[in-house]
Design an enzyme around this catalytic site. Structure first.
Site, PDB file in Angstrom:
ATOM      1  N   LYS A 184       0.864  -1.176   0.000  1.00 29.17           N
ATOM      2  CA  LYS A 184       0.000   0.000   0.000  1.00 29.17           C
ATOM      3  C   LYS A 184       0.903   1.228   0.000  1.00 29.17           C
ATOM      4  O   LYS A 184       1.498   1.563   1.020  1.00 29.17           O
ATOM      5  CB  LYS A 184      -0.892   0.033   1.242  1.00 29.17           C
ATOM      6  CG  LYS A 184      -1.948   1.134   1.158  1.00 29.17           C
ATOM      7  CD  LYS A 184      -2.370   1.672   2.504  1.00 29.17           C
ATOM      8  CE  LYS A 184      -1.399   2.625   3.105  1.00 29.17           C
ATOM      9  NZ  LYS A 184      -1.142   3.858   2.354  1.00 29.17           N
ATOM     10  N   SER A 239       6.070   7.127  10.094  1.00 27.21           N
ATOM     11  CA  SER A 239       6.283   7.815  11.375  1.00 27.21           C
ATOM     12  C   SER A 239       6.255   6.823  12.538  1.00 27.21           C
ATOM     13  O   SER A 239       5.626   5.756  12.462  1.00 27.21           O
ATOM     14  CB  SER A 239       5.195   8.870  11.558  1.00 27.21           C
ATOM     15  OG  SER A 239       3.932   8.240  11.589  1.00 27.21           O
ATOM     16  N   GLU A 260      10.889   0.929   9.768  1.00 30.16           N
ATOM     17  CA  GLU A 260      11.808   2.034   9.446  1.00 30.16           C
ATOM     18  C   GLU A 260      11.067   3.298   9.831  1.00 30.16           C
ATOM     19  O   GLU A 260      10.186   3.759   9.106  1.00 30.16           O
ATOM     20  CB  GLU A 260      12.137   2.035   7.954  1.00 30.16           C
ATOM     21  CG  GLU A 260      12.889   0.799   7.471  1.00 30.16           C
ATOM     22  CD  GLU A 260      14.345   0.787   7.884  1.00 30.16           C
ATOM     23  OE1 GLU A 260      14.842   1.798   8.407  1.00 30.16           O
ATOM     24  OE2 GLU A 260      14.995  -0.258   7.699  1.00 30.16           O
ATOM     25  N   CYS A 294      13.818  11.059   6.559  1.00 33.25           N
ATOM     26  CA  CYS A 294      14.061  10.530   7.906  1.00 33.25           C
ATOM     27  C   CYS A 294      15.526  10.714   8.278  1.00 33.25           C
ATOM     28  O   CYS A 294      15.872  10.784   9.448  1.00 33.25           O
ATOM     29  CB  CYS A 294      13.688   9.061   7.946  1.00 33.25           C
ATOM     30  SG  CYS A 294      14.506   8.104   6.666  1.00 33.25           S
ATOM     31  N   GLU A 391      10.944  15.805  14.628  1.00 33.66           N
ATOM     32  CA  GLU A 391      11.365  15.804  13.221  1.00 33.66           C
ATOM     33  C   GLU A 391      10.813  17.051  12.548  1.00 33.66           C
ATOM     34  O   GLU A 391       9.592  17.234  12.509  1.00 33.66           O
ATOM     35  CB  GLU A 391      10.753  14.590  12.520  1.00 33.66           C
ATOM     36  CG  GLU A 391      11.639  13.418  12.378  1.00 33.66           C
ATOM     37  CD  GLU A 391      11.021  12.360  11.472  1.00 33.66           C
ATOM     38  OE1 GLU A 391       9.818  12.094  11.586  1.00 33.66           O
ATOM     39  OE2 GLU A 391      11.773  11.801  10.671  1.00 33.66           O
TER      40      GLU A 391
HETATM   41  P1  NAD Z   1       3.010   8.233   8.118  1.00 36.21           P
HETATM   42  O1  NAD Z   1       3.345   7.341   9.263  1.00 36.21           O
HETATM   43  O2  NAD Z   1       1.967   9.260   8.307  1.00 36.21           O
HETATM   44  O3  NAD Z   1       2.503   7.368   6.869  1.00 36.21           O
HETATM   45  C1  NAD Z   1       3.270   6.336   6.336  1.00 36.21           C
HETATM   46  C2  NAD Z   1       2.349   5.336   5.694  1.00 36.21           C
HETATM   47  O4  NAD Z   1       1.524   4.785   6.707  1.00 36.21           O
HETATM   48  C3  NAD Z   1       1.411   5.902   4.631  1.00 36.21           C
HETATM   49  O5  NAD Z   1       1.316   4.974   3.581  1.00 36.21           O
HETATM   50  C4  NAD Z   1       0.094   6.002   5.368  1.00 36.21           C
HETATM   51  O6  NAD Z   1      -1.018   5.847   4.519  1.00 36.21           O
HETATM   52  C5  NAD Z   1       0.175   4.810   6.290  1.00 36.21           C
HETATM   53  N1  NAD Z   1      -0.656   4.881   7.490  1.00 36.21           N
HETATM   54  C6  NAD Z   1      -1.052   5.971   8.187  1.00 36.21           C
HETATM   55  N2  NAD Z   1      -1.811   5.594   9.234  1.00 36.21           N
HETATM   56  C7  NAD Z   1      -1.899   4.249   9.204  1.00 36.21           C
HETATM   57  C8  NAD Z   1      -2.545   3.267  10.022  1.00 36.21           C
HETATM   58  N3  NAD Z   1      -3.262   3.599  11.093  1.00 36.21           N
HETATM   59  N4  NAD Z   1      -2.392   1.973   9.694  1.00 36.21           N
HETATM   60  C9  NAD Z   1      -1.670   1.609   8.623  1.00 36.21           C
HETATM   61  N5  NAD Z   1      -1.051   2.486   7.809  1.00 36.21           N
HETATM   62  C10 NAD Z   1      -1.162   3.784   8.100  1.00 36.21           C
HETATM   63  O7  NAD Z   1       4.385   8.840   7.621  1.00 36.21           O
HETATM   64  P2  NAD Z   1       4.627   9.822   6.400  1.00 36.21           P
HETATM   65  O8  NAD Z   1       4.205  11.182   6.805  1.00 36.21           O
HETATM   66  O9  NAD Z   1       4.081   9.251   5.139  1.00 36.21           O
HETATM   67  O10 NAD Z   1       6.207   9.748   6.271  1.00 36.21           O
HETATM   68  C11 NAD Z   1       7.040  10.500   7.041  1.00 36.21           C
HETATM   69  C12 NAD Z   1       7.603   9.682   8.177  1.00 36.21           C
HETATM   70  O11 NAD Z   1       8.264   8.537   7.654  1.00 36.21           O
HETATM   71  C13 NAD Z   1       8.663  10.427   8.950  1.00 36.21           C
HETATM   72  O12 NAD Z   1       8.501  10.178  10.322  1.00 36.21           O
HETATM   73  C14 NAD Z   1       9.967   9.819   8.446  1.00 36.21           C
HETATM   74  O13 NAD Z   1      11.038   9.913   9.334  1.00 36.21           O
HETATM   75  C15 NAD Z   1       9.559   8.415   8.218  1.00 36.21           C
HETATM   76  N6  NAD Z   1      10.465   7.768   7.275  1.00 36.21           N
HETATM   77  C16 NAD Z   1      11.327   6.845   7.767  1.00 36.21           C
HETATM   78  C17 NAD Z   1      12.232   6.242   6.916  1.00 36.21           C
HETATM   79  C18 NAD Z   1      13.200   5.217   7.426  1.00 36.21           C
HETATM   80  O14 NAD Z   1      13.757   4.505   6.609  1.00 36.21           O
HETATM   81  N7  NAD Z   1      13.441   5.111   8.718  1.00 36.21           N
HETATM   82  C19 NAD Z   1      12.236   6.574   5.556  1.00 36.21           C
HETATM   83  C20 NAD Z   1      11.329   7.524   5.088  1.00 36.21           C
HETATM   84  C21 NAD Z   1      10.435   8.101   5.974  1.00 36.21           C
END
Ligand code: NAD
Length: 490
Positions: A184, A239, A260, A294, A391
């Site tokens: 997804k 996140s 991650e 990230c 962040e």
């Molecule tokens: P997010 O957690 O809001 O969303 C990530 C994904 O999770 C999206 O596909 C979203 O649709 C899905 N999601 C949201 N709520 C959910 C739920 N309740 N159940 C299942 N899926 C759900 O994060 P974002 O804003 O898309 O991305 C930014 C974050 O990602 C930052 O915190 C960043 O540090 C992190 N990030 C980490 C890495 C890493 O490798 N450690 C890499 C890139 C981004």
């Protein structure tokens, strides 16, 4: 790139959900829109997968699992390699598509196509190197065989900030190991993943091995899939709060889990650092991906003896960066992903300023269309400021000064996160002490970019579990089995 190029690339994105090798509409025909963050205009309408669609995707993945696991590793390898070649051929189109839906400058999107593509090539090479062990037990009463086997059907959830690399970093090792996948992508940027899904199909990937379900119902869809006993693994990039929730859900069926999560990277500059290298590294570590990474440097910890010079040089370079739509080759800073992202960055900047930080540059949103935030440099940020614990995910530098190495280590480790740390020093022994002293999954020593497909990417503490890439990456998708046999000579 012209408007005609943009229209052509958008028209090439397949329409629908990829389930069982076919692109098909979502159940009930629901759709959602994807927007260009630089202009606010609608780019595309995408099929909106329901929880039932998620289960159909898992049906397809589960049905394909045994055959895919039994497919010769060489064949799995060659399919990954063929997809990598298609990604190379479509590099310009993929970069443009990513810039349109995510906003990063074209050159950076091209960089992500290279980086994200490398996971396909690296894991094509790893697919044929899954090994085991044969040994004599200490008593010599038996022989032990250790073998590795695909975990089974996997579910992936990816973020919007690296639409291609976050997908290939999971899909490639899973396929190499013999696992099937439901993914997804983020609802804000699903188009790049869909485009890559079509390249896998064109490369000849068997039906059901990779299924793609864009959806605005992330929570309910994920819950349904994770509640199904056929699923064996969840890998999430996003996140920390969402990751924590998914770990709780994964506990119910004891799923294998890779996480991650967020970061809060320190960028430490010692008084013995090569300041030219430190400033060049800072520009990359902070402003790559508009700060929406990230791995972005979140806290600049600079020795007080060089802090003014570092801040002056960095501010001068940042002031010269052009802000605008990423399709303009002169642009270095694109838009933030949406209004909330602008609001978050601005709230953090205001809090820091209220607590006494000096604004050397920027300090607020850019007015007009699109969701832009002015490149900002804050100096003398107070230790109690929210920006040091959160962040930023935007083009904001926050500088804090330190007096000695012990203080630098203490400040760098003063966070719940532990993804990456950057250190600039010319002193080898000091660099080694930092490697040993910083609680971090990754470290850039005199460099501002660390990501590489051949290296194990991942964090400690609240930055996550597991590693992607490197020799480690494929093991996230393999279960270890140990077999005892008698001593054949006894
Ligand atoms: P997010 O957690 O809001 O969303 C990530 C994904 O999770 C999206 O596909 C979203 O649709 C899905 N999601 C949201 N709520 C959910 C739920 N309740 N159940 C299942 N899926 C759900 O994060 P974002 O804003 O898309 O991305 C930014 C974050 O990602 C930052 O915190 C960043 O540090 C992190 N990030 C980490 C890495 C890493 O490798 N450690 C890499 C890139 C981004």
């Amino acid at each position: 790139m012209s408007a005609a190029d943009e229209a052509r690339v958008l028209a090439a994105v397949p329409d629908g959900l990829l389930i069982g090798g076919e692109w098909r509409p979502a159940g009930g025909g629901a759709r959602f829109d994807v927007f260009d963050p630089a202009t606010g205009t609608r780019l595309a309408s995408v099929a909106d997968g329901t929880p039932d669609d998620g289960i159909e995707a898992l049906d397809a993945a589960a049905a394909a699992q045994d055959d895919w696991a039994a497919t010769p590793p060489r064949v799995r390898s060659e399919l990954l390699r063929a997809t990598w070649e298609l990604v190379q051929q479509r590099k310009d189109d993929l970069a443009l598509l990513m810039t349109l839906e995510m906003g990063k400058p074209l050159a950076e999107s091209a960089g992500e196509v290279t980086y994200g593509g490398e996971f396909l090539r690296w894991f094509a090479e790893e697919a044929v190197r899954i090994t085991g062990r044969y040994g004599t037990n200490p008593e010599n009463t038996g022989r032990t065989i250790v073998s590795q086997h695909p975990v089974g059907p996997c579910y992936f959830i990816t973020p919007w900030n690296f639409p291609l690399a976050m997908a290939t970093r999971k899909i490639a090792p899973a396929l190499a190991a013999g696992c099937t996948v439901v993914i997804k992508p983020a609802e804000l940027t699903p188009l790049t993943t869909m485009y890559v899904g079509e390249l896998f199909r064109q490369a000849g990937l068997p039906a059901g091995v990779l299924n793609i379900v864009p959806s605005t119902a992330a929570g309910p869809l994920s819950e349904r899939i994770m509640d199904d006993p056929r699923l064996r693994k969840i890998s999430f990039t996003g996140s920390t709060p969402v990751g924590v929730r998914l770990m709780q859900q994964a506990a119910k069926r004891v799923l294998r889990t890779s996480m991650e999560l967020g970061g809060n990277a320190p960028f430490v500059v010692f008084d013995d650092a090569d300041l030219d290298a430190a400033v060049a590294g800072a520009l990359l570590a902070k402003f790559r991906n508009i700060g929406e990474a990230c791995t972005a440097a979140n806290r600049f910890l600079v020795h007080e003896a060089v802090a003014d010079e570092f801040a002056n040089r960095l501010t001068e370079q940042v002031a010269a960066m052009r802000v605008g739509r990423g399709t303009d080759p002169e642009v270095r800073i694109g838009p933030l992903i949406n209004e909330q992202a602008v609001g978050k960055a601005d709230t953090l900047v205001r809090d820091a300023v209220q607590r006494g930080a000096t604004v050397r540059l920027g300090g607020g949103p850019v007015t007009g269309s699109g969701t832009f935030y002015a490149p900002t440099v804050l100096d003398r940020v107070d230790a109690g400021s929210d920006i040091l614990q959160t962040e930023i995910f935007g083009p904001v530098v926050a500088i804090t000064r330190f007096a000695d190495e012990a203080e630098a280590v203490r400040l760098a480790n003063d966070t719940e996160f532990g993804l990456v740390s950057y250190v600039f020093t010319r002193d080898l022994a000091r660099g080694q002490r930092m490697i040993e002293g910083l609680r971090t999954g990754m470290m850039g020593l005199n460099v501002g970019v660390i990501s590489n497909a051949a290296a194990p990417f991942g964090g400690v503490k609240q930055s996550g579990l597991g590693r992607e890439g490197g020799f480690e990456g494929i093991h996230e998708y393999l279960d270890v089995k140990y077999t005892m046999t008698p001593n054949p000579f006894a």
